[in-house]
Design a protein around this motif. Sequence first.
Motif, short mmCIF file in Angstrom:
data_model
loop_
_atom_site.label_atom_id
_atom_site.label_comp_id
_atom_site.label_asym_id
_atom_site.label_seq_id
_atom_site.Cartn_x
_atom_site.Cartn_y
_atom_site.Cartn_z
N LEU A 138 0.63 -0.99 -0.03
CA LEU A 138 -0.03 0.01 -0.09
C LEU A 138 0.88 1.02 -0.05
CD1 LEU A 138 -2.63 -1.20 2.43
CD2 LEU A 138 -2.78 -1.18 -0.01
N ARG A 139 2.16 1.36 0.47
CA ARG A 139 2.77 2.09 0.71
C ARG A 139 3.88 2.50 -0.73
NH1 ARG A 139 7.82 3.67 2.24
NH2 ARG A 139 8.39 1.46 2.55
N GLN A 140 4.51 1.32 -1.18
CA GLN A 140 5.48 1.23 -2.34
C GLN A 140 5.25 0.22 -3.32
OE1 GLN A 140 9.12 1.00 -0.30
NE2 GLN A 140 9.13 -1.05 -0.08
N SER A 141 5.93 0.32 -4.54
CA SER A 141 5.71 -0.96 -5.20
C SER A 141 7.09 -0.92 -5.75
CB SER A 141 5.05 -0.58 -6.67
OG SER A 141 5.21 0.92 -7.18
N GLU A 142 7.47 -2.07 -6.60
CA GLU A 142 8.78 -2.21 -7.10
C GLU A 142 8.98 -2.30 -8.55
OE1 GLU A 142 11.54 -3.85 -3.46
OE2 GLU A 142 10.41 -5.29 -4.61
N TYR A 143 9.95 -1.80 -9.14
CA TYR A 143 10.01 -2.02 -10.68
C TYR A 143 11.39 -2.70 -10.76
CZ TYR A 143 10.07 -1.33 -15.71
OH TYR A 143 10.12 -1.24 -17.00
N VAL A 144 11.69 -4.14 -11.47
CA VAL A 144 12.80 -4.78 -11.52
C VAL A 144 13.12 -5.12 -13.01
CG1 VAL A 144 14.04 -6.77 -10.56
CG2 VAL A 144 12.20 -5.83 -9.19
N LEU A 145 14.35 -4.79 -13.14
CA LEU A 145 14.94 -5.01 -14.49
C LEU A 145 16.09 -5.59 -14.35
CD1 LEU A 145 14.21 -1.61 -16.65
CD2 LEU A 145 13.14 -3.79 -17.01
N PRO A 146 16.34 -6.74 -15.35
CA PRO A 146 17.76 -7.36 -15.40
C PRO A 146 18.86 -6.50 -16.06
CG PRO A 146 16.39 -8.14 -17.17
CD PRO A 146 15.64 -7.34 -16.28
N ALA A 147 20.05 -6.06 -15.49
CA ALA A 147 21.09 -5.25 -16.29
C ALA A 147 22.13 -6.25 -16.61
CB ALA A 147 21.34 -4.25 -15.15
N SER A 148 23.14 -6.03 -16.21
CA SER A 148 24.39 -6.89 -16.56
C SER A 148 24.06 -8.26 -16.18
CB SER A 148 25.67 -6.55 -16.11
OG SER A 148 25.80 -6.60 -14.65
N ASP A 149 24.79 -9.22 -16.68
CA ASP A 149 24.84 -10.74 -16.09
C ASP A 149 24.47 -10.73 -14.79
OD1 ASP A 149 25.00 -10.93 -18.97
OD2 ASP A 149 27.09 -11.74 -18.86
N ARG A 150 23.52 -11.54 -14.39
CA ARG A 150 22.91 -11.75 -13.02
C ARG A 150 22.77 -10.49 -12.10
NH1 ARG A 150 21.73 -15.41 -15.59
NH2 ARG A 150 21.70 -17.52 -15.15
N THR A 151 22.67 -9.17 -12.74
CA THR A 151 22.62 -8.17 -11.87
C THR A 151 21.05 -7.69 -12.30
OG1 THR A 151 24.87 -7.51 -11.99
CG2 THR A 151 23.48 -5.84 -11.45
N LEU A 152 20.53 -7.07 -11.34
CA LEU A 152 19.32 -6.39 -11.28
C LEU A 152 19.15 -4.94 -11.04
CD1 LEU A 152 17.03 -9.28 -9.30
CD2 LEU A 152 17.70 -8.93 -11.78
N LEU A 153 18.51 -4.09 -11.59
CA LEU A 153 17.94 -2.86 -11.11
C LEU A 153 16.69 -2.68 -10.57
CD1 LEU A 153 19.18 -0.59 -14.26
CD2 LEU A 153 20.18 -0.59 -12.11
N VAL A 154 16.57 -2.27 -9.43
CA VAL A 154 15.49 -2.32 -8.61
C VAL A 154 15.04 -0.75 -8.24
CG1 VAL A 154 14.18 -3.40 -6.69
CG2 VAL A 154 15.96 -4.58 -7.58
N ALA A 155 13.91 -0.49 -8.74
CA ALA A 155 13.36 1.08 -8.33
C ALA A 155 12.30 0.71 -7.32
CB ALA A 155 12.96 1.66 -9.58
N HIS A 156 12.36 1.35 -6.29
CA HIS A 156 11.27 1.23 -5.11
C HIS A 156 10.33 2.88 -5.39
CE1 HIS A 156 12.50 -1.93 -2.65
NE2 HIS A 156 13.63 -1.77 -3.81
N TYR A 157 9.20 2.81 -5.58
CA TYR A 157 8.13 3.69 -5.74
C TYR A 157 7.22 3.95 -4.48
CZ TYR A 157 9.57 3.81 -10.85
OH TYR A 157 10.21 3.75 -11.89
#
Length: 372
Positions: A138-157
């Motif tokens: 209810l407070r935040q959501s997450e958006y996740v994308l794979p970047a380099s090999d086995r690395t994730l970008l995670v944005a918290h909203y």
Amino acid sequence: MIMLSRRDMVRSSGSLLGLLLARKMAVGSHSSGGLTVNLVHEFAAATARAISPDGSRLCLEEWKVSGYPLRVAEFGTWRMTYAGRFECRALAVDFFADGESLFLQFPPGKGGAAARQTAVDVRTGQRTERMHVLGDILRQSEYVLPASDRTLLVAHYGLRPRRMEWLSCLEFPSYREEARVIFPTERTDSKPSADLFLSANRRLVVYFFDSTVICRRTEDLEILWTHPIEAGSRAFPMAVSAHGDYAAAVIARGKSDGQFEHYTRLYTSVYDGKTGADAARLPSTGTEGIALSPDGELIAVITREPGLRGEVLPTVHIHQLSSGRKLASVVHDRIKAGRRQFLEAGCVAEFTSDGKYLVTSGMTTKVWTLGE
């Protein structure tokens, strides 16, 4: 990068007449600019979920088949090289930078079960899964994308408005944090933050925050450049060329009715991917999304055109970036009038990183070649 996780589009009906019209428009109606667009393959009842960074593979979801199947096909041969079924529909699907593995993010399960993130080796079918406990939904959501090999970008909203609170780079599957950027809590701009937009080579990420278009390196989240836009405006949708040489954003101005923001698209800005300097400004004719060719010479703009008897035609117009001149148009589908028409007419487009193909996708996916 094709991602349809936030566009829950339902069935679109592609008739033979629509296919013939698409071919006619692609080759004939807008050939004066010297660009010929030909339909070379169609995946019926399949939605494109991702294109590999090297432009050699296409991941598809077959929505008519039970078991939430994902397939990976080779461009050119159209041979299926991977097939897998899952317990539920993935919220997000994309390739890691090596193009040999897929990253899938699944929603929380019933009874409060944690969200699940999975890496799939498309050569062997081997899966690596991790359960991931989301924050207060209810407070935040997450958006996740794979970047380099086995690395994730995670944005918290944070929600209401949906604004980015922090951005991190995580190793998968350990979730070891390699870098984090925390955004200021006091903001001068109440506009929602845009999602993340990655270059196909996974080296750059571009997004909109506080009246500014921002470009960062994915490896350490260092800022490469920023470009402010007019106060009271926002940049969305956005696009990045395959190798990060150019970025583009539709600039829109919003007006609140007390409950919702309504945006009027003003123009499309194109930026130099290395410096953020203005490279071009085009009239905004799109209503859905945009895509940039790898060489930065073309921009695809997606619109919903009116058809006969209340039909809607999801259409992709291809413009020359330097002049803004329209070179070609393709009609992706013909959607009959009805209560589900708005969802059925959803369409996305993306150029492959080698520049050979343009992919358009709704509930049917079509692949087009580009030629002089």
